[in-house]
Every structure is written in C-alpha cells, then in structure tokens.
Design a protein around this motif. Structure first.
Motif, PDB file in Angstrom:
ATOM      1  N   ASN A 134       0.869  -1.169   0.000  1.00  0.00           N
ATOM      2  CA  ASN A 134       0.000   0.000   0.000  1.00  0.00           C
ATOM      3  C   ASN A 134       0.907   1.220   0.000  1.00  0.00           C
ATOM      4  OD1 ASN A 134      -1.620   2.221   0.732  1.00  0.00           O
ATOM      5  ND2 ASN A 134      -3.086   0.863   1.749  1.00  0.00           N
ATOM      6  N   MET A 135       1.103   1.799  -1.187  1.00  0.00           N
ATOM      7  CA  MET A 135       2.019   2.931  -1.329  1.00  0.00           C
ATOM      8  C   MET A 135       1.539   4.137  -0.520  1.00  0.00           C
ATOM      9  SD  MET A 135       4.470   2.001  -3.549  1.00  0.00           S
ATOM     10  CE  MET A 135       5.018   3.294  -4.629  1.00  0.00           C
ATOM     11  N   ALA A 136       0.207   4.356  -0.462  1.00  0.00           N
ATOM     12  CA  ALA A 136      -0.338   5.519   0.258  1.00  0.00           C
ATOM     13  C   ALA A 136      -0.010   5.438   1.747  1.00  0.00           C
ATOM     14  CB  ALA A 136      -1.851   5.609   0.046  1.00  0.00           C
ATOM     15  N   GLU A 137      -0.107   4.245   2.314  1.00  0.00           N
ATOM     16  CA  GLU A 137       0.182   4.067   3.740  1.00  0.00           C
ATOM     17  C   GLU A 137       1.647   3.748   4.003  1.00  0.00           C
ATOM     18  OE1 GLU A 137      -2.395   1.286   5.654  1.00  0.00           O
ATOM     19  OE2 GLU A 137      -4.218   2.215   4.869  1.00  0.00           O
ATOM     20  N   GLY A 138       2.387   3.467   2.947  1.00  0.00           N
ATOM     21  CA  GLY A 138       3.795   3.124   3.111  1.00  0.00           C
ATOM     22  C   GLY A 138       3.999   1.774   3.782  1.00  0.00           C
ATOM     23  N   THR A 139       3.110   0.816   3.461  1.00  0.00           N
ATOM     24  CA  THR A 139       3.209  -0.498   4.103  1.00  0.00           C
ATOM     25  C   THR A 139       3.437  -1.598   3.068  1.00  0.00           C
ATOM     26  OG1 THR A 139       0.812  -0.875   4.006  1.00  0.00           O
ATOM     27  CG2 THR A 139       1.691   0.177   6.005  1.00  0.00           C
TER      28      THR A 139
END
Length: 171
Positions: A134-139
C-alpha cells in the motif's frame, strides 16, 4: 517498486561443464545410441549449480554485486536495485525514480537469460509468500495465507488460525 521475473526453463539455459552422455528417451532414435548434452537438464546433479553460476554471471555483467554471505542476493551499488533469486524465480526491488534504468537493465538481462517478458510484473507472491503493498500508507504486507490454510486443513482443531505463523505485526 517491485518486479517478479520467471526464467524460462532456467536449468536448460546453462552450458554443461563436463562431458555428459544420456540415453535417448524411449520412442526416439535408435536403441543403444546416446546423446552428448550441451545444455544442463533439470534433474542432473549439477543442473541447479550451473544455472546459479550462469545467472550470477548475468547479474554481475550488468553491474550487480552479490552479498558474500548470501550469493543469491544482488545489489546494484549505484542505482540501489536489489535482486533475490530462488530457483528460477527472481524478485526485484527498485526505487521509483530508477524505473527507466531498471527497464534497460531488464532488457539487457533478457538478452542473456531467457525470461517471460520485459514488462514489469509487480510481486504478488515469492517462494510461497503473498506480498501486497500500500504505497499511500507506506506499508508492505507479507502473508502465508495459502500455506496457513493448508496447515489448518491438515491439523484441523489442533491450532488457532493466524495470518502468519507468528501472528500479525507492524514490523
């Protein structure tokens, strides 16, 4: 970003390093004749070794260095591109800003090692482990869901179902 590469018939891409003769398969040729192998086959003792040597030479030719304690992990020192190899499966991680550089390297790699494609196939699974990002959450989430499902069926009622063998963690 990530990319998953599958080497096509990996073991058969390597030249053999000794004289090796095999009997002709049943139904082909004339009984009593043998063939001299020029390329490795899956199932011969040195097949995996020859493939890993061939693959290592390809990555090194493209500017990668392998770790001394883990010869199947490679790093491109200037670009920060990382490569992990497990049998014929290759997982690549690279910074988004180096996508074009990576694609050039992948095209050059395809000229040495026969691979399925020169497009990017984001890693969803590697060595039986599912990967989601999840690029938006950086996970980055790593799961062994299918493996756990198989264990749960085999040992039904003997343990508590978890996402991973060690439970869920943000680490």
């Amino acid at each position: 970003l990530t990319d998953h590469i599958d080497a096509v018939k990996a073991f058969t891409q390597s030249d053999v390093d000794h004289l090796i003769y095999v009997e002709m398969p049943e139904g082909f040729g004339v009984d009593g004749y043998v063939l001299r192998l020029q390329k490795a086959l899956e199932g011969i003792k040195q097949g995996a070794y020859l493939w890993f040597q061939h693959n290592k030479a390809a990555w090194e030719r493209l500017g990668f260095k392998s770790w001394a304690n883990e010869p199947n992990l490679y790093l491109h020192p200037r670009l920060g591109i990382r490569v992990g190899v497990f049998a014929d499966d290759i997982l690549v991680g690279f910074p988004e800003g180096y996508k074009e550089d990576y694609l050039n390297i992948k095209r050059a790699y395809a000229g040495i090692i026969q691979i399925d494609t020169t497009s990017i196939s984001p890693a969803l699974k590697f060595t039986g482990v599912q990967i989601s990002r999840n690029m938006a959450e950086g996970t980055l989430t790593i799961r062994q869901h299918r493996y756990i499902e198989q264990l749960a069926e085999e040992y039904k009622g003997q343990f508590e179902d978890q996402e991973t063998p060690f439970g869920v963690s943000k680490e």
